[in-house]
Design an enzyme around this catalytic site. Structure first.
Site, PDB file in Angstrom:
ATOM      1  CG  ASN A  10      -6.444   0.519  -9.483  1.00 41.85           C
ATOM      2  OD1 ASN A  10      -7.296   1.092  -9.571  1.00 41.85           O
ATOM      3  ND2 ASN A  10      -6.535  -1.021  -9.864  1.00 41.85           N
ATOM      4  CE  LYS A  12      -7.633  -2.471  -6.428  1.00 43.98           C
ATOM      5  NZ  LYS A  12      -7.870  -3.892  -6.276  1.00 43.98           N
ATOM      6  CG  HIS A  96      -7.304  -4.460 -12.460  1.00 45.33           C
ATOM      7  ND1 HIS A  96      -7.915  -5.184 -11.647  1.00 45.33           N
ATOM      8  CD2 HIS A  96      -6.266  -3.767 -11.562  1.00 45.33           C
ATOM      9  CE1 HIS A  96      -7.514  -5.233 -10.289  1.00 45.33           C
ATOM     10  NE2 HIS A  96      -6.444  -4.345 -10.208  1.00 45.33           N
ATOM     11  CD  GLU A  98     -10.160  -5.380  -8.526  1.00 53.39           C
ATOM     12  OE1 GLU A  98     -10.339  -4.192  -8.697  1.00 53.39           O
ATOM     13  OE2 GLU A  98      -9.114  -5.822  -7.586  1.00 53.39           O
ATOM     14  CD  GLU A 168      -2.108  -5.390 -10.756  1.00 55.16           C
ATOM     15  OE1 GLU A 168      -1.859  -4.401  -9.935  1.00 55.16           O
ATOM     16  OE2 GLU A 168      -3.056  -5.327 -11.213  1.00 55.16           O
ATOM     17  N   GLY A 174      -5.280  -7.526  -3.194  1.00 55.20           N
ATOM     18  CA  GLY A 174      -6.283  -7.231  -2.174  1.00 55.20           C
ATOM     19  C   GLY A 174      -6.219  -8.235  -1.246  1.00 55.20           C
ATOM     20  CB  SER A 214      -0.521  -7.631  -1.119  1.00 60.75           C
ATOM     21  OG  SER A 214      -2.043  -7.959  -1.392  1.00 60.75           O
TER      22      SER A 214
HETATM   23  C1  PEP Z   1      -4.259  -3.503  -7.786  1.00 62.99           C
HETATM   24  O1  PEP Z   1      -5.574  -3.642  -7.758  1.00 62.99           O
HETATM   25  O2  PEP Z   1      -4.039  -3.438  -8.904  1.00 62.99           O
HETATM   26  C2  PEP Z   1      -3.698  -3.903  -6.675  1.00 62.99           C
HETATM   27  C3  PEP Z   1      -2.414  -4.266  -6.854  1.00 62.99           C
HETATM   28  O3  PEP Z   1      -4.363  -3.957  -5.408  1.00 62.99           O
HETATM   29  P1  PEP Z   1      -3.874  -4.306  -3.933  1.00 62.99           P
HETATM   30  O4  PEP Z   1      -2.327  -3.589  -3.961  1.00 62.99           O
HETATM   31  O5  PEP Z   1      -4.835  -3.837  -2.968  1.00 62.99           O
HETATM   32  O6  PEP Z   1      -3.273  -5.793  -3.995  1.00 62.99           O
END
Ligand code: PEP
Length: 255
Positions: A10, A12, A96, A98, A168, A174, A214
């Site tokens: 992703n 973003k 997601h 976000e 997630e 993040g 992460s």
């Molecule tokens: C994500 O945005 O789906 C995600 C898992 O981000 P990160 O790996 O940066 O935590």
């Protein structure tokens, strides 16, 4: 194991057209043929050109990060599922955290988006996961159940079989704070049980459930070694070709 292993990146809101082409080219150069399906999910602007770039690479596909639920019309700035499909992309990330947080996406909107994506013959990567306060209160399973019931469980079994799920935990996205392998396995197993109760155990066993939050080259192997973790949805680490490739190569059987 008879379900698909997937690593999806992703991106973003990162990467200009030129930067994205450079990143994708570098990933393509380093990607080995394997049974792991790799999905690049860049901003919409990249989808068409990357579709040309990846053509002929059997384990590499493209996904969008969102779409609108309506087919067309006066929705300035939005992109429909049919438009996504017309670029050559075959997946859409939906729900997601976000998007839920900053764009106020609700379960009922997400259910409509899931339908829109499936109606185009492409697949949703449906995200679910609890915030830190729910984890601390021990209500993470209730949160995830509500998200799956609201966004996905209206589907019949045939439609549901096209869906990829990404667990997630919001507190891990993040933040550099990853769920432990035990926390990931526990939730993935719970999700599989929910699918089994709603549909059947065969479908539950065939559903790919990704972990996101992460994930990096240092922790991917232990996460992907869990029996119910079928790969990852990768944010930050998907923007560095070497890290992303290392994560793709982290499944136990690829050792
Ligand atoms: C994500 O945005 O789906 C995600 C898992 O981000 P990160 O790996 O940066 O935590």
């Amino acid at each position: 194991m008879n379900r698909r292993q997937i690593v999806a990146g992703n991106w973003k809101m990162n990467m200009t057209l030129e930067e994205g082409t450079t990143l994708a080219s570098s990933i393509i150069e380093k990607l080995k043929p394997s049974q792991t399906s790799v999905i690049l999910c860049p901003p919409y602007i990249h989808l068409h050109s990357l579709s040309t770039l990846i053509s002929g690479i059997s384990n590499l596909s493209l996904g969008a990060q969102n779409c609108h639920f309506e087919k067309s019309g006066a929705f300035t700035g939005e992109v429909s599922a049919a438009m996504v499909k017309s670029t050559g992309a075959t997946y859409v990330i939906l729900g997601h955290s976000e998007r839920r947080e900053y764009f106020h996406e609700t379960e009922s909107m997400l259910a409509k988006k899931v339908n829109a994506v499936l109606s185009q013959g492409i697949s949703p990567i449906f995200c679910c996961g609890e915030k830190l306060e729910s984890r601390e209160a021990g209500t993470q399973e209730e949160v995830v159940r509500t998200q799956l019931e609201g966004g996905l469980f209206h589907l019949d079994a045939e439609a549901f079989s096209k869906v990829v799920i990404a667990y997630e935990p919001v507190w891990a996205i993040g933040t550099g704070k990853t769920a432990s392998k035990e926390q990931a396995q526990e939730m993935h197993h719970f999700i599989r049980q929910l699918i089994s109760h709603r549909y059947n155990s065969e479908l539950a066993n065939l559903t790919t459930i990704l972990y996101g939050g992460s994930c990096n080259p240092g922790n991917a192997h232990e996460l992907f070694s869990q029996p119910d973790v079928d790969g990852g949805l990768i944010g930050g680490a998907s923007l560095k070709a070497d890290d992303f490739i290392a994560i793709i190569n982290s499944f136990p059987k690829s050792e």
